[in-house]
Enzyme design. Structure first.
Site, short mmCIF file in Angstrom:
data_model
loop_
_atom_site.label_atom_id
_atom_site.label_comp_id
_atom_site.label_asym_id
_atom_site.label_seq_id
_atom_site.Cartn_x
_atom_site.Cartn_y
_atom_site.Cartn_z
N LYS A 116 0.85 -1.20 0.00
CA LYS A 116 0.00 0.00 0.00
C LYS A 116 0.88 1.25 0.00
O LYS A 116 0.65 2.19 -0.76
CB LYS A 116 -0.90 0.02 1.24
CG LYS A 116 -2.05 -0.96 1.17
CD LYS A 116 -2.74 -1.09 2.51
CE LYS A 116 -3.78 -2.19 2.47
NZ LYS A 116 -4.35 -2.53 3.77
N GLN A 131 -5.06 -1.16 9.94
CA GLN A 131 -4.83 -2.48 9.33
C GLN A 131 -5.36 -3.58 10.25
O GLN A 131 -5.04 -3.63 11.43
CB GLN A 131 -3.32 -2.66 9.09
CG GLN A 131 -2.95 -3.97 8.43
CD GLN A 131 -3.51 -4.11 7.02
OE1 GLN A 131 -3.47 -3.18 6.23
NE2 GLN A 131 -4.05 -5.28 6.71
N ASP A 175 -11.07 3.04 4.33
CA ASP A 175 -11.44 1.63 4.22
C ASP A 175 -12.95 1.48 4.03
O ASP A 175 -13.43 0.40 3.66
CB ASP A 175 -11.03 0.88 5.50
CG ASP A 175 -9.93 -0.14 5.23
OD1 ASP A 175 -9.73 -0.49 4.06
OD2 ASP A 175 -9.31 -0.59 6.21
#
Ligand code: NDP
Length: 280
Positions: A49, A93, A116
């Site tokens: 990422k 995460q 997200d």
């Protein structure tokens, strides 16, 4: 022979387009990935990422906190990132260590920075048909479906899996695109029969090659979200790829949905940056 939907190539094009837009902004959209502890798979994802974000001109950094970080400390860190004007997107995460409640961490992220798309407010917006930040993997699947040329309006779509991060938002996006949507899961009576009716089949189960060739309608478009590791260490999806050649198109694993997830994280970050900074 099914056409191959090359997510790697499409993701590269999406990222190149984003890089061009970022170059004209006059500022670098800021993305912070918060990682807690040492989950090994997370390490690989986070590095990928970061690299993709930096290549596209984003100001990306990873905040790697020790495994012993308390829930209160993580919430404090997230609050500080919420308040930081240079930060446009915050990604926590997953998985988090077991002593931290995932829903508390997700709920602590400012919904305007929730790249997200997991915050209940954004999930509710999606379910209500309102604009908001959408989870990256389903957003990537919609790009792949557009690339396939599949007719969505009126088509029967089956989403296999009902998780918060893939199955449910996927079904909402397909519904928003006027598909007739069915969601199947581990309690569905006859999975094979449900799959065989589908013009669009999105598999997000996490069971190696569970979707057999006989479950796939001839001419269907098949999107395989699953990432599974075989006993010999190689990766495979939820669909028995070799048996699916009567589909119109199919994504490979790896190289299908995975790269699109990262490209869409960057899309979300750019969207969040532009929305926060007043349509820059
Ligand atoms: P979850 O484990 O959260 O959800 C799996 C879903 O599949 C559940 O709804 C479950 O049903 C259903 N399911 C499990 N077993 C069966 C079965 N035997 N028959 C029918 N349904 C079943 O997984 P995720 O949604 O997080 O991820 C799914 C897969 O996608 C994983 O392989 C994951 O690694 C991959 N993934 C890939 C991404 C990418 O970027 N390519 C991103 C995110 C995930 P129930 O609800 O009834 O338990």
């Amino acid at each position: 022979m099914a056409a191959l939907l090359d997510g790697k190539a499409l993701a590269a094009r999406v990222r190149a387009g984003l890089a061009q837009r970022v170059a004209t902004l006059g500022f670098r959209p800021g993305l912070v990935v918060v990682r807690v502890g040492e989950d090994p798979a997370s390490g690989v994802y986070v590095r990928n990422k970061d690299r993709a974000a930096q290549e596209a001109g984003f100001a990306s950094r990873t905040l790697h906190l020790p495994a012993a970080t308390t829930e209160a400390e993580l919430l404090f860190t997230i609050a500080a990132l919420n308040a930081d004007g240079a930060v446009d997107g915050i990604l926590v995460q997953l998985p988090l260590p077991p002593h931290i409640a995932t829903e508390k961490a997700i709920g602590a992220v400012d919904p305007a920075k929730d790249v997200d798309g997991f915050h209940p407010l954004n999930a509710g917006r999606l379910a209500s048909g309102l604009p908001g930040l959408v989870p990256c993997t389903p957003r990537g699947v919609m790009h792949l479906l557009a690339e396939s040329g599949a007719r969505l309006r009126g088509a029967r779509a089956l989403v296999l899996g009902r998780s918060q991060i893939v199955g449910r938002p996927m079904a909402q996006l397909l519904l928003g695109a006027d598909c007739t949507v069915t969601i199947a899961h581990s309690r569905t009576d006859d999975l094979g029969a449900e799959c065989r009716r589908a013009d669009i089949l999105v598999a997000a189960v996490g069971r190696a090659e569970m979707v057999k060739g006989g479950w796939i309608k001839p001419g269907a478009v098949v999107i395989d979200v699953g990432i599974n590791r075989r006993a010999d260490g190689t990766l495979c999806g939820d669909v028995a790829f070799g048996e699916a050649q009567h589909a119109a198109a199919i994504t490979p694993v790896p190289g299908g949905v995975g790269p699109m997830t990262i490209a869409c994280l960057l899309e979300n970050t750019l969207d969040a940056a532009i929305a926060r900074r007043g349509g820059a």
